[in-house]
Structures are given as structure tokens and as C-alpha cells.
Motif scaffolding. Structure first.
Motif, PDB file in Angstrom:
ATOM      1  N   ALA A  65      -3.700  -1.399  -4.912  1.00 17.12           N
ATOM      2  CA  ALA A  65      -4.019  -2.815  -4.193  1.00 17.12           C
ATOM      3  C   ALA A  65      -2.794  -3.545  -3.732  1.00 17.12           C
ATOM      4  O   ALA A  65      -3.762  -4.441  -2.613  1.00 17.12           O
ATOM      5  N   ASP A  66      -2.389  -3.739  -4.141  1.00 17.38           N
ATOM      6  CA  ASP A  66      -1.375  -4.416  -4.093  1.00 17.38           C
ATOM      7  C   ASP A  66      -0.543  -4.526  -2.393  1.00 17.38           C
ATOM      8  O   ASP A  66       0.449  -5.253  -2.021  1.00 17.38           O
ATOM      9  N   ILE A  67      -0.215  -2.340  -2.625  1.00 20.12           N
ATOM     10  CA  ILE A  67       0.756  -2.169  -2.064  1.00 20.12           C
ATOM     11  C   ILE A  67      -0.410  -1.620  -0.256  1.00 20.12           C
ATOM     12  O   ILE A  67       0.218  -1.855   0.431  1.00 20.12           O
ATOM     13  N   TYR A  68      -1.299  -1.560  -0.398  1.00 22.29           N
ATOM     14  CA  TYR A  68      -2.054  -0.843   0.515  1.00 22.29           C
ATOM     15  C   TYR A  68      -2.372  -2.458   1.195  1.00 22.29           C
ATOM     16  O   TYR A  68      -2.666  -2.152   2.727  1.00 22.29           O
ATOM     17  N   GLN A  69      -3.046  -2.911   0.225  1.00 29.52           N
ATOM     18  CA  GLN A  69      -3.766  -4.419   1.472  1.00 29.52           C
ATOM     19  C   GLN A  69      -5.300  -4.319   2.278  1.00 29.52           C
ATOM     20  O   GLN A  69      -4.540  -4.722   3.253  1.00 29.52           O
ATOM     21  N   GLY A  70      -5.710  -3.291   1.924  1.00 26.05           N
ATOM     22  CA  GLY A  70      -6.246  -2.811   2.910  1.00 26.05           C
ATOM     23  C   GLY A  70      -6.633  -2.198   3.600  1.00 26.05           C
ATOM     24  O   GLY A  70      -7.184  -1.367   4.695  1.00 26.05           O
ATOM     25  N   LYS A  71      -5.184  -1.897   4.553  1.00 32.67           N
ATOM     26  CA  LYS A  71      -5.007  -0.965   5.286  1.00 32.67           C
ATOM     27  C   LYS A  71      -4.572   0.115   4.767  1.00 32.67           C
ATOM     28  O   LYS A  71      -4.861   0.918   3.906  1.00 32.67           O
ATOM     29  N   ASP A  72      -4.224   1.283   5.737  1.00 29.41           N
ATOM     30  CA  ASP A  72      -4.479   3.240   5.814  1.00 29.41           C
ATOM     31  C   ASP A  72      -3.262   3.120   5.940  1.00 29.41           C
ATOM     32  O   ASP A  72      -2.903   2.907   6.620  1.00 29.41           O
ATOM     33  N   PRO A  73      -3.376   3.867   4.139  1.00 28.84           N
ATOM     34  CA  PRO A  73      -1.421   3.608   4.373  1.00 28.84           C
ATOM     35  C   PRO A  73      -0.847   5.001   5.364  1.00 28.84           C
ATOM     36  O   PRO A  73       0.455   4.711   5.429  1.00 28.84           O
ATOM     37  N   ALA A  74      -1.505   5.784   5.672  1.00 32.60           N
ATOM     38  CA  ALA A  74      -1.244   6.537   6.654  1.00 32.60           C
ATOM     39  C   ALA A  74      -0.616   5.929   7.950  1.00 32.60           C
ATOM     40  O   ALA A  74       0.189   5.703   9.333  1.00 32.60           O
ATOM     41  N   GLY A  75      -0.908   4.613   8.239  1.00 33.81           N
ATOM     42  CA  GLY A  75      -0.612   4.004   9.269  1.00 33.81           C
ATOM     43  C   GLY A  75       0.231   2.237   8.615  1.00 33.81           C
ATOM     44  O   GLY A  75       1.062   1.922   9.153  1.00 33.81           O
ATOM     45  N   MET A  76       0.881   2.744   7.722  1.00 34.48           N
ATOM     46  CA  MET A  76       1.762   1.788   7.240  1.00 34.48           C
ATOM     47  C   MET A  76       3.401   2.531   7.004  1.00 34.48           C
ATOM     48  O   MET A  76       3.695   3.541   6.859  1.00 34.48           O
ATOM     49  N   ARG A  77       4.240   1.731   7.669  1.00 33.23           N
ATOM     50  CA  ARG A  77       5.685   2.033   7.669  1.00 33.23           C
ATOM     51  C   ARG A  77       6.330   1.672   6.484  1.00 33.23           C
ATOM     52  O   ARG A  77       6.067   0.487   6.487  1.00 33.23           O
ATOM     53  N   VAL A  78       6.763   2.072   5.932  1.00 33.48           N
ATOM     54  CA  VAL A  78       7.736   2.080   3.989  1.00 33.48           C
ATOM     55  C   VAL A  78       9.040   2.285   4.336  1.00 33.48           C
ATOM     56  O   VAL A  78       9.479   2.943   4.676  1.00 33.48           O
ATOM     57  N   LEU A  79       9.352   1.113   4.287  1.00 35.49           N
ATOM     58  CA  LEU A  79      11.367   1.346   3.453  1.00 35.49           C
ATOM     59  C   LEU A  79      11.771   1.552   2.093  1.00 35.49           C
ATOM     60  O   LEU A  79      11.194   0.891   1.024  1.00 35.49           O
ATOM     61  N   GLU A  80      12.257   2.171   1.701  1.00 34.81           N
ATOM     62  CA  GLU A  80      12.713   2.863   0.828  1.00 34.81           C
ATOM     63  C   GLU A  80      14.494   2.996  -0.304  1.00 34.81           C
ATOM     64  O   GLU A  80      15.597   3.118   1.521  1.00 34.81           O
ATOM     65  N   ILE A  81      15.222   1.951  -0.737  1.00 29.16           N
ATOM     66  CA  ILE A  81      16.188   2.137  -0.743  1.00 29.16           C
ATOM     67  C   ILE A  81      16.892   2.441  -1.811  1.00 29.16           C
ATOM     68  O   ILE A  81      15.935   2.418  -2.604  1.00 29.16           O
ATOM     69  N   ALA A  91       7.618  12.100  -1.908  1.00 30.60           N
ATOM     70  CA  ALA A  91       6.257  12.346  -2.049  1.00 30.60           C
ATOM     71  C   ALA A  91       5.635  10.917  -1.240  1.00 30.60           C
ATOM     72  O   ALA A  91       4.620  10.891  -0.568  1.00 30.60           O
ATOM     73  N   LEU A  92       6.485   9.832  -1.176  1.00 25.81           N
ATOM     74  CA  LEU A  92       5.969   8.693  -0.156  1.00 25.81           C
ATOM     75  C   LEU A  92       5.174   9.073   1.391  1.00 25.81           C
ATOM     76  O   LEU A  92       4.827   8.899   1.332  1.00 25.81           O
ATOM     77  N   SER A  93       5.979   9.841   1.619  1.00 25.30           N
ATOM     78  CA  SER A  93       6.059  10.834   2.747  1.00 25.30           C
ATOM     79  C   SER A  93       4.789  11.684   3.242  1.00 25.30           C
ATOM     80  O   SER A  93       4.076  11.676   4.474  1.00 25.30           O
ATOM     81  N   GLY A  94       4.170  12.066   1.887  1.00 26.09           N
ATOM     82  CA  GLY A  94       2.570  12.477   1.841  1.00 26.09           C
ATOM     83  C   GLY A  94       1.883  12.158   2.300  1.00 26.09           C
ATOM     84  O   GLY A  94       0.618  12.287   2.029  1.00 26.09           O
ATOM     85  N   ILE A  95       2.386  10.217   1.736  1.00 28.30           N
ATOM     86  CA  ILE A  95       1.338   9.371   1.597  1.00 28.30           C
ATOM     87  C   ILE A  95       1.058   8.459   2.666  1.00 28.30           C
ATOM     88  O   ILE A  95       0.037   7.992   3.314  1.00 28.30           O
ATOM     89  N   PHE A  96       1.886   7.784   2.649  1.00 22.57           N
ATOM     90  CA  PHE A  96       2.709   7.040   3.800  1.00 22.57           C
ATOM     91  C   PHE A  96       2.821   7.327   5.549  1.00 22.57           C
ATOM     92  O   PHE A  96       3.534   8.587   5.509  1.00 22.57           O
TER      93      PHE A  96
END
Ligand SMILES: C[S@@+](CC[C@H](N)C(=O)[O-])C[C@H]1O[C@@H](n2cnc3c(N)ncnc32)[C@H](O)[C@@H]1O
Length: 235
Positions: A65-81, A91-96
Motif C-alpha cells: 500500500a505504501d510502496i505501490y500506492q495503487g500503481k501496477d508495479p510493472a509500470g513503476m521506476r525504482v531507485l536502489e542505493i 528480486a526487485l527486477s522481478g517485481i518492478f
């Protein structure tokens, strides 16, 4: 872990960043996967990446709920530090849909690139250990960092990262990350690239405010794994 005698004179930021890079490159050459996750010295591919899947299931899939905020994760762009050898990145690349992952160590980045050559939705960058100038000015839907800031011996560097993430996140999006929370680590030496500075809740909230975030939740105050949920205010 490459402990040094305490220096008589203070260390400059430039020297500190050079040390971070040199020490993490050395760790990567010695046994990258051990220094990424010290529970084993002899990780094989399957177990190493399975440990990343478990961590991401816990950090991401229980918090959609906090991370996707209603979006489809397949359409999300994510930054990992601090992607290290790509354990969590896989693992992140299998979700987002798209992952952009940075690390101060070119040796770690080389190992992550080789291990994730089959993941076209991941881009790796070696950065300077402090800011996100190496990442193109894209808009990110979520930012994440685990097992990284606990090793950074400088509040200035961590503050800079938080400001930089704020620059790149879309309004309303979350930066979920972990810092050192154990108070006995509070006076870590500025040239110790293994033991980072520690935060209590008040310090974390002050950092969020300084950097333009709302510190909405935390978990693990007083412990090694102190998790913070910083939301960029809506536009
Ligand atoms: C313990 S490893 C964890 C890697 C990965 N997050 C994981 O859990 O699998 C810490 C990583 O943070 C990187 N790191 C340390 N200090 C950093 C800094 N100032 N900026 C970017 N990366 C850093 C190291 O090079 C290393 O790859």
C-alpha cells in the motif's frame, strides 16, 4: 573489517569518499557476497539470490500500500542505493518495471552487472558514494536502500543522499531505507567504512524535515536495523 588506527586530524569528505570506494572494492575482490551478507562465506548463486528474494518479500511485498500506492508495479521506476553484488536488485527486477541501481564500488557494480545480464530492466551505475549525479534525471516512483547506510560513517553523506532521493522522487512517493539504530555505534570513526553513524527517532525526523520529507513511520529504533519511511509530500 579493514579497521584503521584513529587519525589525529579530521578527514575531509573527499578522503572519506575515496576510502569508501577503496575499502568496498577491496571487500568485493576478497569475497563480495560475504561482505554483502555476512551470514555465509561460501554463497552459491541460488542461495545468494534466494536470500535477496526473502528480504524483498519482507520489505516490499508486505508493504505494497505504501510502496505501490495503487500503481501496477510493472509500470513503476525504482531507485536502489548500494546494490552490492545485485542480491536485492535481482528480486526487485522481478517485481518492478525498471530498476536503476547505484553503488560506490565499481567492483561490486561489475559483479552485479555480470550476475544480472539476463535482466534488461536493470541499469547499474557506479557513483561517488555521496550523490546521485551518476543517475539520469528521471522521475522515480519508489526508492529503497537496505544494508548500506549502516556502513556510512558520515551524517553529511547520508543527508546528501536523502536530499538527492527527494530530487528524483515523484511527489507522494516513498523512500524506504535502513540506517544504523544501535546507539553504541554513535561515535563511529569517520574513516571506518564498516560501522556507520547511528540515528535515533528524533535525529531521523530532523533529517526528514531538513531534506523535505515527511517521516511517517519507523521500525527498530535502538537496533542495528532501524527502518525509516520517508514520504515526499504531494505536490
Ligand atoms: C553490505 S553491502 C549490501 C548490498 C545490498 N544492499 C544487499 O543487501 O545485498 C553494502 C553495499 O553498499 C555499498 N556502499 C557503501 N557505502 C556506500 C556509499 N557511500 N554509497 C553507495 N554505496 C555504498 C557497498 O559498496 C556495498 O556494495
Amino acid at each position: 573489517m579493514f579497521r584503521r588506527l584513529r587519525r589525529a586530524k579530521p578527514i575531509s569528505l573527499t578522503e572519506q569518499l575515496q576510502l569508501m570506494q577503496a575499502d568496498w572494492d577491496k571487500r568485493a575482490r576478497k569475497n563480495a557476497r560475504y561482505f554483502v551478507s555476512t551470514s555465509r562465506t561460501d554463497w552459491n548463486d541460488q542461495d545468494f539470490f534466494a536470500s535477496g528474494e526473502r528480504a524483498i518479500a519482507e520489505d516490499i511485498l508486505t508493504d505494497t500500500a505504501d510502496i505501490y500506492q495503487g500503481k501496477d508495479p510493472a509500470g513503476m521506476r525504482v531507485l536502489e542505493i548500494g546494490c552490492g553484488a545485485g542480491r536485492l536488485t535481482r528480486a526487485l527486477s522481478g517485481i518492478f518495471g525498471e530498476i536503476h541501481a547505484v553503488d560506490v564500488s565499481g567492483e561490486m557494480v561489475a559483479r552485479a552487472r555480470a550476475a544480472l545480464h539476463d535482466r534488461p530492466n536493470v541499469t547499474f551505475y557506479q557513483n561517488n558514494g555521496c550523490d546521485l549525479a551518476a543517475v539520469p534525471p528521471l522521475v522515480f516512483d519508489f526508492a529503497y536502500s537496505s544494508n548500506v547506510f549502516q556502513h556510512i560513517p558520515s551524517r553529511e553523506v547520508i543527508d546528501t543522499y536523502v536530499r538527492e532521493v527527494h530530487r528524483l522522487l515523484r511527489p507522494g512517493a516513498l523512500f524506504k531505507f535502513q540506517v544504523e539504530g544501535n546507539p553504541s555505534a554513535r561515535d563511529s570513526s569517520p574513516d571506518d567504512t564498516w560501522h556507520g553513524v547511528s540515528f535515533n527517532r528524533e535525529q531521523a525526523t530532523a533529517m526528514a524535515q531538513r531534506c523535505g520529507f515527511e517521516h511517517r513511520y519507523s521500525f527498530g529504533e535502538g537496533h542495528h536495523y532501524f527502518w525509516l519511511w520517508f514520504f515526499k509530500p504531494p505536490a
